[in-house]
Design a protein around this motif. Structure first.
Motif, short mmCIF file in Angstrom:
data_model
loop_
_atom_site.label_atom_id
_atom_site.label_comp_id
_atom_site.label_asym_id
_atom_site.label_seq_id
_atom_site.Cartn_x
_atom_site.Cartn_y
_atom_site.Cartn_z
N SER A 1 9.09 7.80 -3.93
CA SER A 1 9.02 6.81 -2.91
C SER A 1 9.25 5.31 -3.39
CB SER A 1 7.79 7.13 -2.26
OG SER A 1 7.80 5.72 -1.30
N ASP A 2 9.80 4.54 -2.67
CA ASP A 2 9.85 2.97 -3.09
C ASP A 2 8.67 2.40 -2.52
OD1 ASP A 2 10.74 2.63 -0.67
OD2 ASP A 2 12.27 1.14 -1.27
N GLU A 3 7.90 2.90 -1.85
CA GLU A 3 6.66 2.32 -1.12
C GLU A 3 5.89 1.34 -1.86
OE1 GLU A 3 4.23 2.89 3.01
OE2 GLU A 3 4.82 4.95 1.52
N GLY A 4 5.72 1.75 -3.09
CA GLY A 4 4.71 1.09 -3.86
C GLY A 4 5.12 0.18 -4.88
N VAL A 5 6.46 -0.08 -4.73
CA VAL A 5 7.18 -0.88 -5.75
C VAL A 5 6.55 -2.29 -5.96
CG1 VAL A 5 9.08 -1.63 -4.46
CG2 VAL A 5 9.67 -1.21 -6.74
N LEU A 6 6.29 -2.61 -4.90
CA LEU A 6 5.61 -4.25 -4.96
C LEU A 6 4.28 -4.12 -5.85
CD1 LEU A 6 6.22 -5.78 -1.62
CD2 LEU A 6 7.50 -5.92 -3.57
N ALA A 7 3.73 -3.17 -6.08
CA ALA A 7 2.50 -2.97 -6.83
C ALA A 7 2.57 -2.82 -8.30
CB ALA A 7 1.54 -1.84 -6.34
N ALA B 1 19.71 20.99 -3.98
CA ALA B 1 20.39 19.70 -3.23
C ALA B 1 19.67 18.32 -3.74
CB ALA B 1 20.37 19.95 -1.76
N HIS B 2 20.47 17.32 -3.52
CA HIS B 2 19.98 15.81 -3.83
C HIS B 2 19.59 15.20 -2.33
CE1 HIS B 2 20.84 11.45 -4.31
NE2 HIS B 2 19.63 11.51 -4.75
N TRP B 3 18.43 14.78 -1.97
CA TRP B 3 18.34 14.35 -0.37
C TRP B 3 17.86 12.91 -0.80
CZ3 TRP B 3 13.41 12.76 0.52
CH2 TRP B 3 12.30 13.40 -0.05
N GLN B 4 17.92 12.10 0.32
CA GLN B 4 17.33 10.80 0.57
C GLN B 4 17.05 10.56 2.19
OE1 GLN B 4 21.05 8.65 -0.58
NE2 GLN B 4 20.17 8.02 -2.38
N CYS B 5 16.03 9.75 2.05
CA CYS B 5 15.24 9.72 3.37
C CYS B 5 14.94 8.38 3.55
CB CYS B 5 14.23 10.64 3.64
SG CYS B 5 13.48 10.47 5.29
N SER B 6 14.99 7.85 4.80
CA SER B 6 14.28 6.41 4.94
C SER B 6 13.68 6.50 6.39
CB SER B 6 15.24 5.23 4.93
OG SER B 6 16.27 5.28 5.93
N PHE B 7 12.59 5.50 6.53
CA PHE B 7 11.87 5.29 7.61
C PHE B 7 10.95 4.12 7.81
CE2 PHE B 7 9.43 7.96 4.79
CZ PHE B 7 8.38 7.37 4.86
N ARG B 8 10.69 3.94 8.88
CA ARG B 8 9.96 2.56 9.02
C ARG B 8 8.34 3.25 9.03
NH1 ARG B 8 11.84 -2.16 9.75
NH2 ARG B 8 10.12 -3.07 11.06
N ARG B 9 7.75 2.52 8.36
CA ARG B 9 6.33 3.01 8.40
C ARG B 9 5.64 2.10 9.49
NH1 ARG B 9 4.01 7.06 6.14
NH2 ARG B 9 4.48 6.33 4.09
N ALA B 10 5.04 3.17 10.39
CA ALA B 10 4.21 2.60 11.54
C ALA B 10 3.14 1.54 11.18
CB ALA B 10 3.65 3.76 12.38
N GLY B 11 3.21 0.57 11.93
CA GLY B 11 2.14 -0.70 11.85
C GLY B 11 2.65 -1.51 10.38
N ALA B 12 3.66 -1.23 9.84
CA ALA B 12 4.16 -2.28 8.62
C ALA B 12 5.51 -2.67 9.04
CB ALA B 12 4.17 -1.37 7.53
N ASP B 13 5.81 -3.75 8.48
CA ASP B 13 7.16 -4.37 8.51
C ASP B 13 8.08 -4.19 7.32
OD1 ASP B 13 9.03 -5.79 9.67
OD2 ASP B 13 8.22 -8.01 8.82
N TYR B 14 8.28 -3.14 7.11
CA TYR B 14 9.15 -2.54 6.10
C TYR B 14 9.74 -1.14 6.15
CZ TYR B 14 5.01 -0.45 4.03
OH TYR B 14 3.84 0.49 3.63
N THR B 15 10.87 -0.92 5.51
CA THR B 15 11.26 0.48 5.58
C THR B 15 11.03 1.14 4.00
OG1 THR B 15 12.99 -0.12 6.88
CG2 THR B 15 13.69 1.60 5.47
N VAL B 16 10.56 2.48 4.04
CA VAL B 16 10.37 3.22 2.78
C VAL B 16 11.45 4.20 2.75
CG1 VAL B 16 9.05 4.96 2.01
CG2 VAL B 16 8.03 3.24 3.59
N ARG B 17 11.87 4.01 1.57
CA ARG B 17 13.01 4.94 0.97
C ARG B 17 12.50 6.14 -0.10
NH1 ARG B 17 16.64 0.94 -1.96
NH2 ARG B 17 14.57 0.07 -2.62
N LEU B 18 13.07 7.11 0.22
CA LEU B 18 12.68 8.47 -0.67
C LEU B 18 13.82 8.90 -1.22
CD1 LEU B 18 10.42 10.40 1.96
CD2 LEU B 18 9.54 8.78 0.23
N ASP B 19 13.82 9.46 -2.61
CA ASP B 19 15.00 9.93 -2.97
C ASP B 19 14.55 11.42 -3.75
OD1 ASP B 19 16.92 10.45 -5.59
OD2 ASP B 19 17.87 8.90 -4.15
#
Length: 140
Positions: free
Chosen positions: A120-126, A80-98
């Protein structure tokens, strides 16, 4: 095993994740499950190891949303292909996983072998030259 077993299992997997319910999550697996979180780590073996890893992963996740689509069904499992998103506690952004997952079921209908590959796209800004992600709003 019925043809929609994988769909039902994925729905229960997603619901347990969205509810951060480690016990419901671990109950989807056989007592001796081999859970491969990534191809580069040793498998987590057994429900307790899966529950502990799950609890550590979701402790800082809020407003979790999960979706999956079956790509291939086989006996005794599928892919299966899955996707998930969530807000990181203590941060002002949404994390996306694929990701992709492959499951093999025991006769009981529980998953006995689980393998996944995800990003994850969490580190994309780095990453130099990456597309900047805007901070999430309450509409996310």
């Amino acid at each position: 095993m019925e043809s929609n077993h994988l769909d039902n299992w994925l729905a229960a997997y997603g619901l347990a994740w969205e509810r951060s319910d480690a016990q419901a999550f671990a109950a989807l697996f056989t007592p001796d499950v081999h859970y491969h979180w990534t191809p580069f780590e040793e498998a987590r073996v057994g429900r307790d190891a899966v529950a502990q890893a799950f609890e550590a992963a979701v402790v800082r996740q809020r407003d979790i949303r999960f979706a999956a689509s079956v790509l291939s069904r086989g006996d005794p499992g599928g892919i299966a292909h899955w996707q998930c998103s969530f807000r990181r506690a203590g941060a002002d952004y949404t994390v996306r996983l694929d990701g992709m997952l492959m499951v093999e079921f025991a006769d009981s209908g529980l998953c006995r072998i689980f393998r996944e590959w995800w990003h994850s796209d969490e580190g994309v800004l780095a990453i130099p030259g990456s597309v900047e992600r805007k901070a999430s709003t309450s509409a996310d």
